[in-house]
Design a protein around this motif. Structure first.
Motif, short mmCIF file in Angstrom:
data_model
loop_
_atom_site.label_atom_id
_atom_site.label_comp_id
_atom_site.label_asym_id
_atom_site.label_seq_id
_atom_site.Cartn_x
_atom_site.Cartn_y
_atom_site.Cartn_z
N ALA A 303 1.58 -13.21 -3.12
CA ALA A 303 1.92 -13.51 -1.69
C ALA A 303 1.20 -12.64 -0.57
CB ALA A 303 3.44 -13.62 -1.57
N ASP A 304 0.85 -11.55 -1.06
CA ASP A 304 0.42 -10.51 -0.21
C ASP A 304 -0.90 -9.80 -0.74
OD1 ASP A 304 1.57 -8.48 -1.50
OD2 ASP A 304 3.30 -8.62 -0.17
N PHE A 305 -1.61 -9.08 -0.01
CA PHE A 305 -2.36 -7.93 -0.32
C PHE A 305 -1.92 -6.58 -0.06
CE2 PHE A 305 -6.07 -11.17 -0.15
CZ PHE A 305 -6.74 -10.67 -1.46
N HIS A 306 -2.22 -5.63 -0.87
CA HIS A 306 -1.84 -4.22 -0.62
C HIS A 306 -3.03 -3.43 -0.41
CE1 HIS A 306 2.28 -2.63 -0.52
NE2 HIS A 306 1.89 -1.52 -0.90
N TYR A 307 -3.34 -3.47 1.20
CA TYR A 307 -4.68 -2.61 1.52
C TYR A 307 -4.41 -1.17 1.46
CZ TYR A 307 -7.03 -7.00 2.67
OH TYR A 307 -7.71 -8.13 2.67
N THR A 308 -5.33 -0.36 1.29
CA THR A 308 -5.25 0.99 1.36
C THR A 308 -6.52 1.00 2.71
OG1 THR A 308 -4.69 1.75 -0.55
CG2 THR A 308 -5.75 3.34 1.02
N LEU A 309 -6.18 1.74 3.72
CA LEU A 309 -7.15 1.46 4.96
C LEU A 309 -7.50 3.03 5.51
CD1 LEU A 309 -5.50 -1.15 7.00
CD2 LEU A 309 -7.08 -1.46 5.57
N ALA A 310 -8.70 3.13 5.89
CA ALA A 310 -9.07 4.47 6.52
C ALA A 310 -9.27 4.47 8.04
CB ALA A 310 -10.42 5.01 5.69
N LEU A 311 -8.34 5.28 8.71
CA LEU A 311 -8.56 5.23 10.18
C LEU A 311 -9.97 6.17 10.39
CD1 LEU A 311 -4.90 6.23 11.06
CD2 LEU A 311 -6.07 3.93 11.21
N PRO A 312 -10.34 6.25 11.75
CA PRO A 312 -11.52 6.89 12.11
C PRO A 312 -11.57 8.07 11.73
CG PRO A 312 -10.98 5.33 14.08
CD PRO A 312 -9.72 5.21 12.93
N SER A 313 -10.60 8.87 11.44
CA SER A 313 -10.31 10.37 11.36
C SER A 313 -10.54 10.50 9.76
CB SER A 313 -9.15 11.02 11.79
OG SER A 313 -8.01 10.47 11.06
N GLY A 314 -10.38 9.34 9.03
CA GLY A 314 -10.44 9.62 7.53
C GLY A 314 -8.89 9.47 7.22
N GLN A 315 -7.83 9.73 7.87
CA GLN A 315 -6.40 9.43 7.48
C GLN A 315 -6.53 7.91 6.94
OE1 GLN A 315 -3.43 11.51 7.87
NE2 GLN A 315 -3.06 9.69 6.36
N ARG A 316 -5.91 8.05 5.68
CA ARG A 316 -5.61 6.84 5.09
C ARG A 316 -4.17 6.35 5.28
NH1 ARG A 316 -9.21 6.78 -0.63
NH2 ARG A 316 -11.07 7.35 0.82
N VAL A 317 -3.83 5.06 5.41
CA VAL A 317 -2.53 4.31 5.55
C VAL A 317 -2.69 3.21 4.59
CG1 VAL A 317 -2.15 5.19 7.97
CG2 VAL A 317 -3.47 2.92 7.82
N LEU A 318 -1.40 2.58 4.60
CA LEU A 318 -1.22 1.42 3.72
C LEU A 318 -0.72 0.32 4.45
CD1 LEU A 318 0.67 3.25 0.76
CD2 LEU A 318 -1.48 2.56 0.84
N ALA A 319 -1.16 -0.91 4.30
CA ALA A 319 -0.93 -2.22 4.96
C ALA A 319 -0.40 -3.22 4.00
CB ALA A 319 -2.02 -2.62 5.96
N GLN A 320 0.38 -4.01 4.27
CA GLN A 320 0.87 -5.19 3.58
C GLN A 320 0.29 -6.53 4.54
OE1 GLN A 320 4.83 -4.78 2.25
NE2 GLN A 320 5.13 -7.04 2.17
#
Length: 348
Positions: A303-320
């Motif tokens: 039903a969804d993707f679990h993305y690991t994303l990198a912000l411009p600073s290199g900090q990583r966040v998760l997104a559903q």
């Protein structure tokens, strides 16, 4: 309304090693509680203290207003009106299912005993297995027999020690929901011990997160997820990432992805450096947003993707993200934050 179970300032040690440290919680009549934590955190010892298999070093334990144990006395386990389901079910291999269930009912008249066993077999859906032996049953069926045997004596409180740990994941999920339905149907209060938070959230009304013999928070699953009281609880429950931010004004917070006002809990001052917990459901994919992040990795979950994303600073966040949005690794995507529940901790 008086709690059914009161566990007050209890400590317990094995020799020099403190296993439970000044722990307090209560359980209302008809409530299902769960003690959640990694191995060695003391959760099974709490269950054993309630059952009467361990003595209390300090504190007091009462059930329905009756003191069961303190540092100077202990009601024997068999007089506590408490049932227990063990991790390995502990069924008697030489007895049939119906005789296993009848085991604790020797004080009843024969007709009463038969009626109670019949009612329990219906309750757990095993009427056609009454004459079977434990070795002829699946793990899930054995678990239900153990539950029926524990409920047959009409305990005021039922204790379940890692009850689903020997089962595969699909069966574990289904059975945890079934057990909750059975307990609610019977109006029995229960305490479950597990290291699996999916199980805790599926079964329990209240969950206690334990670490190093201490109870860090006792709350509803919703509160634990959205209002954790400490970094440890925030980190332990659900998935999330702590990102750095700064208090930019009264109740305002500045993060790399923008400024957010009116959300910051009280108790912070302008200039404070904070860490903010971002859950996967706080990070929303939005093509119209000027703020972008780069896809580092992804897990497809139907039903969804679990993305690991990198912000411009290199900090990583998760997104559903809904499974219709299939983005390539290395691709920048628009994101915005929906911070309905802002969880922030002062940086150490």
């Amino acid at each position: 309304m008086h709690p059914l179970l009161e566990f007050t300032a209890v400590s317990h040690a094995y020799g020099e090693r403190t296993v439970i440290d000044q722990m307090s919680f209560s359980l209302q009549n008809g409530e299902i509680g769960c003690l959640l934590g990694g191995s060695g955190c003391g959760k099974t010892t709490v269950l054993r203290c309630i059952a009467g298999f361990e003595t209390l070093g300090q504190g007091e334990l009462s059930l329905g207003g009756r003191v069961l144990a303190n540092a100077s006395m202990a009601v024997p386990a068999h007089l506590r009106e408490i049932g227990m389901v063990f991790q390995d079910y502990a069924l008697f291999p030489h007895l049939t299912v119906e005789r296993n269930i009848a085991f604790g009912l020797s004080a009843l008249a024969r007709s009463e005993r038969k009626a109670r066993v019949g009612a329990m077999l219906v309750l757990v859906g095993l009427t056609s297995y009454a004459k079977s032996y434990p070795h002829e049953l699946s793990g899930g069926q054995q678990q239900r027999v153990a539950l029926a045997r524990a409920l047959a004596t009409k305990p005021r409180l039922l204790l379940l020690d890692e009850p689903f740990s020997n089962l595969d994941v699909d069966l574990r999920e289904r059975l945890s929901r079934e057990v909750r339905d059975i307990l609610k149907h019977e109006g029995v209060s229960a305490i479950l011990v597990t290291h699996d938070q999916h199980e805790a959230f599926a079964v329990a009304d209240k969950v206690g997160v334990m670490h190093g013999g201490r109870l860090l928070q006792w709350a509803t699953p919703y509160q634990l997820y959205h209002e954790p009281v400490s970094r440890y609880v925030a980190d332990f429950i659900g998935q999330g990432v702590l990102v750095a931010g700064k208090v930019s004004g009264p109740r305002c917070l500045e993060l790399e992805v923008g400024e957010f006002c009116g959300l910051l809990p009280l108790g912070f001052e302008t200039g404070d450096r904070v860490d903010v917990l971002l859950r996967p459901d706080d990070v929303v994919h939005d093509d119209a947003s000027p703020q972008t992040a780069v896809v580092v990795s992804k897990v497809f979950r139907g039903a969804d993707f679990h993305y690991t994303l990198a912000l411009p600073s290199g900090q990583r966040v998760l997104a559903q993200v809904s499974s219709h949005h299939n983005h390539a690794i290395g691709e920048p995507i628009g994101i915005r934050l929906e911070l309905d529940h802002l969880i922030a901790f002062k940086q150490e």
